[in-house]
Design a protein around this motif. Structure first.
Motif, PDB file in Angstrom:
ATOM      1  N   ILE A   1       0.890  -1.167  -0.092  1.00 51.25           N
ATOM      2  CA  ILE A   1       0.035  -0.036   0.051  1.00 51.25           C
ATOM      3  C   ILE A   1       0.845   1.182   0.101  1.00 51.25           C
ATOM      4  O   ILE A   1       1.633   1.340   1.013  1.00 51.25           O
ATOM      5  CB  ILE A   1      -1.060  -0.169   1.209  1.00 51.25           C
ATOM      6  CG1 ILE A   1      -1.846  -1.134   1.193  1.00 51.25           C
ATOM      7  CG2 ILE A   1      -1.804   1.327   1.329  1.00 51.25           C
ATOM      8  CD1 ILE A   1      -2.428  -1.518   2.742  1.00 51.25           C
ATOM      9  N   ASP A   2       0.806   1.986  -1.089  1.00 51.65           N
ATOM     10  CA  ASP A   2       1.468   3.275  -0.985  1.00 51.65           C
ATOM     11  C   ASP A   2       0.744   4.329   0.006  1.00 51.65           C
ATOM     12  O   ASP A   2      -0.320   4.650  -0.292  1.00 51.65           O
ATOM     13  CB  ASP A   2       1.345   4.023  -2.394  1.00 51.65           C
ATOM     14  CG  ASP A   2       2.410   5.033  -2.414  1.00 51.65           C
ATOM     15  OD1 ASP A   2       2.575   5.808  -1.538  1.00 51.65           O
ATOM     16  OD2 ASP A   2       2.962   5.461  -3.637  1.00 51.65           O
ATOM     17  N   THR A   3       1.224   4.506   1.028  1.00 49.73           N
ATOM     18  CA  THR A   3       0.745   5.339   2.010  1.00 49.73           C
ATOM     19  C   THR A   3       0.622   7.079   1.566  1.00 49.73           C
ATOM     20  O   THR A   3       0.060   7.784   2.501  1.00 49.73           O
ATOM     21  CB  THR A   3       1.619   5.451   3.426  1.00 49.73           C
ATOM     22  OG1 THR A   3       2.830   5.954   3.400  1.00 49.73           O
ATOM     23  CG2 THR A   3       1.549   3.865   3.891  1.00 49.73           C
ATOM     24  N   LYS A   4       1.235   7.355   0.631  1.00 50.68           N
ATOM     25  CA  LYS A   4       1.151   8.465  -0.172  1.00 50.68           C
ATOM     26  C   LYS A   4       1.537   9.600   1.139  1.00 50.68           C
ATOM     27  O   LYS A   4       0.968  10.674   1.134  1.00 50.68           O
ATOM     28  CB  LYS A   4      -0.326   9.002  -0.479  1.00 50.68           C
ATOM     29  CG  LYS A   4      -0.814   8.225  -1.648  1.00 50.68           C
ATOM     30  CD  LYS A   4      -0.089   8.685  -2.807  1.00 50.68           C
ATOM     31  CE  LYS A   4      -0.627   7.532  -4.034  1.00 50.68           C
ATOM     32  NZ  LYS A   4      -1.814   7.596  -4.630  1.00 50.68           N
ATOM     33  N   MET A   5       2.809   9.324   1.635  1.00 52.86           N
ATOM     34  CA  MET A   5       3.367  10.210   2.948  1.00 52.86           C
ATOM     35  C   MET A   5       3.629  11.505   2.038  1.00 52.86           C
ATOM     36  O   MET A   5       4.285  11.852   1.115  1.00 52.86           O
ATOM     37  CB  MET A   5       4.645   9.787   3.217  1.00 52.86           C
ATOM     38  CG  MET A   5       5.419  10.653   4.234  1.00 52.86           C
ATOM     39  SD  MET A   5       6.777  10.122   5.065  1.00 52.86           S
ATOM     40  CE  MET A   5       8.073  11.285   5.111  1.00 52.86           C
ATOM     41  N   ALA A   6       2.880  12.459   3.004  1.00 52.58           N
ATOM     42  CA  ALA A   6       3.116  13.958   2.580  1.00 52.58           C
ATOM     43  C   ALA A   6       2.666  14.333   1.018  1.00 52.58           C
ATOM     44  O   ALA A   6       2.937  15.051   0.361  1.00 52.58           O
ATOM     45  CB  ALA A   6       4.492  14.641   2.534  1.00 52.58           C
ATOM     46  N   GLY A   7       1.764  13.411   0.440  1.00 51.87           N
ATOM     47  CA  GLY A   7       1.239  13.540  -0.962  1.00 51.87           C
ATOM     48  C   GLY A   7       2.173  12.767  -1.967  1.00 51.87           C
ATOM     49  O   GLY A   7       1.875  12.919  -3.010  1.00 51.87           O
TER      50      GLY A   7
END
Length: 309
Positions: free
Chosen positions: A14-20
């Motif tokens: 899962i790409d947690t999309k850290m800081a977008g």
């Protein structure tokens, strides 16, 4: 969902999309009889992770376990939020990190000293987890994934004193956290992660040797993704550590301050990484965010001051 990748063996990245950003921090769902989330990402990523789990059919009462390789905010910042969203899940962490999940105030204030105002955009605020839901691991431990499948944890400090690697009995996947460095799938680059205050060279090399001895089939990097070439990657990981330490040691011996040491090490290592010569400036930026030269060099200098003041 476009941020979920099936990796086989009922494992989903899962790409947690850290800081977008894409491709910075991964969480992994093991969709076994007792579903387990490895790494939560940051607290600002918690909604992304919750939605990903929902789309894989894991509702609020279905998640059995949340386990983090260590308590740094890009790996465990979302633990409190995820624990609230999945009230049946136990939260598993090394015993040296457990109290910080129950009471994150010290962790947050030291992170704020390092990151300043960018803390809020990068990581957000870790919320506390009820102490009775936290399972503290010793140097080895086992997490029940159901149906005879286990996730075994192995204490692997050097990057952080509360770090564990996790190996899945069914797939031979080894979740390496940050102990083998930071991997960039776009370029195949690997670079160490040696932040202050816990970095220690011998301990870090010992953890990499332990990972090799576990005989994994595949490495799953929190930054970022699966790597099949296990032996070569772990050898590269040890080599990178030695190179960064040798260069920083040289700067230290010459009495350079942090800024000059960082500039020197950055300059002498840049040829090693395709990301830094990439046409795409975003790739270099991603690399610096994950394993920034200032934080790496500062961690090595901190260690050198302890061992050879």
């Amino acid at each position: 969902m476009e941020n979920i990748t099936a990796l086989g063996g009922d494992v989903y990245e899962i790409d947690t999309k850290m800081a977008g950003y894409s491709g910075i921090t991964a969480g992994y769902l093991i969709l076994s009889d007792r579903p387990c989330l490895v790494e939560t990402g940051t607290s600002t990523s918690a909604p992304v992770v919750r939605d990903a789990l929902a789309s894989l059919g894991v509702g609020p009462d279905d998640l059995a376990t949340v386990v983090v390789t260590h308590i740094h905010l890009d790996h465990a910042g979302g633990v409190g939020d995820i624990a609230k969203a999945f009230p049946s899940a136990q939260v598993v962490v090394h015993e040296k990190g457990a109290r910080h999940l129950a009471d994150p105030s010290r962790l947050m204030s030291s992170a704020r000293m390092v990151w300043g105002d960018s803390l809020d955009t990068l990581f957000g605020e870790m919320t506390p987890t009820e102490a009775e839901r936290i399972v503290a691991l010793g140097d080895t431990g086992a997490i029940d994934l159901g149906n005879g499948r286990t996730l075994s944890s192995h204490y692997s400090p050097g990057h952080a004193k509360h770090h564990v690697g996790l190996i899945d009995s069914a797939t031979g996947d080894l979740y390496v956290g940050d102990a083998a460095g930071v991997y960039l799938p776009q370029t195949g680059d690997l670079r160490p992660a040696t932040p202050p205050p816990d970095f220690d060279l011998q301990t870090a090399l010992g953890s990499i040797a332990l990972f090799e001895a576990l005989g994994p089939q595949r490495l799953l990097f929190s930054h970022y993704g699966p790597v099949e070439a296990v032996k070569e990657t772990l050898e590269r990981s040890a080599e990178e550590l030695r190179i960064w330490v040798d260069l920083t040691r040289q700067a230290h011996a010459e009495g350079m301050d942090l800024d000059h040491a960082v500039a020197m090490v950055r300059d002498r290592t840049k040829e090693r990484y395709a990301a830094l010569t990439s046409e795409d400036p975003g790739v270099a930026e991603q690399f610096e965010l994950l394993s920034g030269a200032p934080s790496n060099v500062a961690g090595i200098l901190h260690w050198l001051d302890r061992v050879s003041p």
